[in-house]
Design a protein around this motif. Structure first.
Motif, PDB file in Angstrom:
ATOM      1  N   GLU A   6      10.044  -2.620   1.595  1.00 28.40           N
ATOM      2  CA  GLU A   6      10.100  -1.588   2.086  1.00 28.40           C
ATOM      3  C   GLU A   6      10.981  -1.908   3.604  1.00 28.40           C
ATOM      4  O   GLU A   6      11.524  -1.183   4.219  1.00 28.40           O
ATOM      5  CB  GLU A   6       8.780  -1.436   2.225  1.00 28.40           C
ATOM      6  CG  GLU A   6       8.426  -0.218   1.196  1.00 28.40           C
ATOM      7  CD  GLU A   6       8.634   0.747   0.416  1.00 28.40           C
ATOM      8  OE1 GLU A   6       9.225   1.504   1.514  1.00 28.40           O
ATOM      9  OE2 GLU A   6       9.233   1.268  -0.362  1.00 28.40           O
ATOM     10  N   ASP A   7      10.222  -3.019   4.609  1.00 24.19           N
ATOM     11  CA  ASP A   7      11.220  -3.164   5.558  1.00 24.19           C
ATOM     12  C   ASP A   7      12.055  -3.483   5.746  1.00 24.19           C
ATOM     13  O   ASP A   7      12.018  -3.127   6.726  1.00 24.19           O
ATOM     14  CB  ASP A   7       9.785  -4.232   6.162  1.00 24.19           C
ATOM     15  CG  ASP A   7       8.252  -4.653   6.209  1.00 24.19           C
ATOM     16  OD1 ASP A   7       8.248  -3.433   6.659  1.00 24.19           O
ATOM     17  OD2 ASP A   7       8.107  -5.739   6.437  1.00 24.19           O
ATOM     18  N   GLU A   8      12.213  -4.099   4.684  1.00 19.40           N
ATOM     19  CA  GLU A   8      14.304  -4.404   4.742  1.00 19.40           C
ATOM     20  C   GLU A   8      14.493  -2.964   4.647  1.00 19.40           C
ATOM     21  O   GLU A   8      16.136  -2.488   5.630  1.00 19.40           O
ATOM     22  CB  GLU A   8      14.596  -4.982   4.037  1.00 19.40           C
ATOM     23  CG  GLU A   8      14.014  -6.346   4.031  1.00 19.40           C
ATOM     24  CD  GLU A   8      14.387  -7.538   2.638  1.00 19.40           C
ATOM     25  OE1 GLU A   8      14.776  -8.390   2.945  1.00 19.40           O
ATOM     26  OE2 GLU A   8      14.725  -7.176   1.304  1.00 19.40           O
ATOM     27  N   TRP A  10      13.381  -0.141   5.619  1.00 18.57           N
ATOM     28  CA  TRP A  10      13.434   0.894   7.014  1.00 18.57           C
ATOM     29  C   TRP A  10      13.894   0.260   8.255  1.00 18.57           C
ATOM     30  O   TRP A  10      14.654   0.934   8.370  1.00 18.57           O
ATOM     31  CB  TRP A  10      11.201   0.042   6.930  1.00 18.57           C
ATOM     32  CG  TRP A  10      11.258   1.014   8.438  1.00 18.57           C
ATOM     33  CD1 TRP A  10      11.323   0.110  10.094  1.00 18.57           C
ATOM     34  CD2 TRP A  10      11.094   2.327   8.885  1.00 18.57           C
ATOM     35  NE1 TRP A  10      10.838   1.013  10.676  1.00 18.57           N
ATOM     36  CE2 TRP A  10      10.428   2.162  10.598  1.00 18.57           C
ATOM     37  CE3 TRP A  10      11.524   3.261   8.499  1.00 18.57           C
ATOM     38  CZ2 TRP A  10      10.684   3.541  10.748  1.00 18.57           C
ATOM     39  CZ3 TRP A  10      10.804   4.333   8.642  1.00 18.57           C
ATOM     40  CH2 TRP A  10      10.983   4.844  10.042  1.00 18.57           C
ATOM     41  N   ASN A  11      14.130  -1.431   8.059  1.00 17.76           N
ATOM     42  CA  ASN A  11      15.247  -2.168   8.918  1.00 17.76           C
ATOM     43  C   ASN A  11      16.836  -1.671   9.293  1.00 17.76           C
ATOM     44  O   ASN A  11      17.381  -0.997  10.053  1.00 17.76           O
ATOM     45  CB  ASN A  11      14.507  -2.886   9.184  1.00 17.76           C
ATOM     46  CG  ASN A  11      13.463  -4.172   9.653  1.00 17.76           C
ATOM     47  OD1 ASN A  11      12.810  -3.151  10.997  1.00 17.76           O
ATOM     48  ND2 ASN A  11      13.228  -4.893   9.642  1.00 17.76           N
ATOM     49  N   ALA A  12      16.681  -1.610   7.502  1.00 17.01           N
ATOM     50  CA  ALA A  12      18.384  -1.257   7.723  1.00 17.01           C
ATOM     51  C   ALA A  12      18.498   0.533   8.268  1.00 17.01           C
ATOM     52  O   ALA A  12      20.040   0.856   8.624  1.00 17.01           O
ATOM     53  CB  ALA A  12      18.583  -1.299   6.171  1.00 17.01           C
ATOM     54  N   ASN A  13      17.700   0.801   7.301  1.00 17.73           N
ATOM     55  CA  ASN A  13      18.382   2.600   8.123  1.00 17.73           C
ATOM     56  C   ASN A  13      17.800   2.720   9.351  1.00 17.73           C
ATOM     57  O   ASN A  13      18.645   3.498   9.295  1.00 17.73           O
ATOM     58  CB  ASN A  13      15.969   3.531   7.052  1.00 17.73           C
ATOM     59  CG  ASN A  13      16.527   4.838   7.174  1.00 17.73           C
ATOM     60  OD1 ASN A  13      17.286   5.482   7.450  1.00 17.73           O
ATOM     61  ND2 ASN A  13      15.959   6.201   7.599  1.00 17.73           N
ATOM     62  N   LEU A  14      16.974   2.104  10.153  1.00 19.16           N
ATOM     63  CA  LEU A  14      17.942   2.254  11.327  1.00 19.16           C
ATOM     64  C   LEU A  14      17.855   1.734  12.143  1.00 19.16           C
ATOM     65  O   LEU A  14      19.203   2.501  13.067  1.00 19.16           O
ATOM     66  CB  LEU A  14      15.937   1.833  12.267  1.00 19.16           C
ATOM     67  CG  LEU A  14      14.734   1.676  12.336  1.00 19.16           C
ATOM     68  CD1 LEU A  14      13.472   0.718  12.798  1.00 19.16           C
ATOM     69  CD2 LEU A  14      15.108   3.157  12.491  1.00 19.16           C
ATOM     70  N   ARG A  15      18.845   0.384  11.248  1.00 17.25           N
ATOM     71  CA  ARG A  15      20.128  -0.159  11.518  1.00 17.25           C
ATOM     72  C   ARG A  15      22.062   1.592  11.307  1.00 17.25           C
ATOM     73  O   ARG A  15      22.610   1.291  12.470  1.00 17.25           O
ATOM     74  CB  ARG A  15      20.832  -0.821  10.751  1.00 17.25           C
ATOM     75  CG  ARG A  15      19.887  -2.667  11.670  1.00 17.25           C
ATOM     76  CD  ARG A  15      20.652  -3.456  11.266  1.00 17.25           C
ATOM     77  NE  ARG A  15      20.572  -3.329   9.724  1.00 17.25           N
ATOM     78  CZ  ARG A  15      20.211  -4.493   8.533  1.00 17.25           C
ATOM     79  NH1 ARG A  15      18.712  -4.990   8.945  1.00 17.25           N
ATOM     80  NH2 ARG A  15      20.578  -4.282   7.611  1.00 17.25           N
ATOM     81  N   ARG A  17      21.598   4.504  11.124  1.00 16.67           N
ATOM     82  CA  ARG A  17      20.669   5.982  12.343  1.00 16.67           C
ATOM     83  C   ARG A  17      21.828   5.297  13.229  1.00 16.67           C
ATOM     84  O   ARG A  17      22.186   5.704  13.667  1.00 16.67           O
ATOM     85  CB  ARG A  17      19.768   5.815  12.004  1.00 16.67           C
ATOM     86  CG  ARG A  17      19.222   7.238  11.366  1.00 16.67           C
ATOM     87  CD  ARG A  17      17.622   7.067  11.655  1.00 16.67           C
ATOM     88  NE  ARG A  17      16.712   7.602  10.126  1.00 16.67           N
ATOM     89  CZ  ARG A  17      16.268   8.822  10.352  1.00 16.67           C
ATOM     90  NH1 ARG A  17      15.930   9.689  11.434  1.00 16.67           N
ATOM     91  NH2 ARG A  17      16.218   8.971   9.221  1.00 16.67           N
TER      92      ARG A  17
END
Length: 151
Positions: A6-8, A10-15, A17
């Motif tokens: 889930e963290d990976e 979430w971080n990929a989604n932020l990148r 964006r």
């Protein structure tokens, strides 16, 4: 089951964006244009060396038809490569002294438009560079195939 935590995700989604934001798209487009400009410069230099070292030393020895083909191909290639280089420099550096207003909405719109402009200009210059390089290559081949009368 997912290969990612889930963290990976979430971080990929932020990148993703962040990458889709106007400033990042503009930065990526400018880097791409710079890369193509450097490639075009290197390739043009290599082709020039090949043509000078392997092409005819004196085109006046060639028969009229092939000689004019070589001259036309080289002149066309020169114009295309010069225009492509100018377009890439303009895409990367824009017009000197251009003012950007300090309004946030204006800046975001500017970054969107500029990124589209850089991508469009880079694409056109890339094709012009390819045609120019092919024209130099064709001119060199013509000098090898039709070297002129021997003796």
């Amino acid at each position: 089951m997912s290969d990612f935590s889930e963290d990976e995700l979430w971080n990929a989604n932020l990148r993703v964006r962040a990458m889709a934001s106007p400033p990042e798209r503009l930065r990526a487009a400018l880097q791409q244009a710079e890369g193509y400009r450097n490639f075009l410069t290197t390739l043009t230099g290599l082709l020039t060396v090949i043509f000078v070292l392997k092409g005819q030393e004196n085109l006046s020895k060639m028969t009229t038809g092939p000689r004019w083909w070589v001259i036309g191909l080289l002149a066309g290639a020169f114009v295309l490569l010069l225009a492509a280089s100018w377009m890439l420099v303009s895409a990367v550096h824009e017009r000197p002294g251009k003012e950007i207003l300090t309004d946030a909405k204006y800046l975001l719109n500017y970054e969107k438009k500029r990124a589209r402009s850089v991508v469009r200009t880079t694409g056109a210059a890339r094709w012009m560079g390819l045609v120019g390089v092919l024209a130099v290559s064709a001119a060199s081949i013509v000098t090898w195939i039709f070297p002129g009368p021997v003796g």
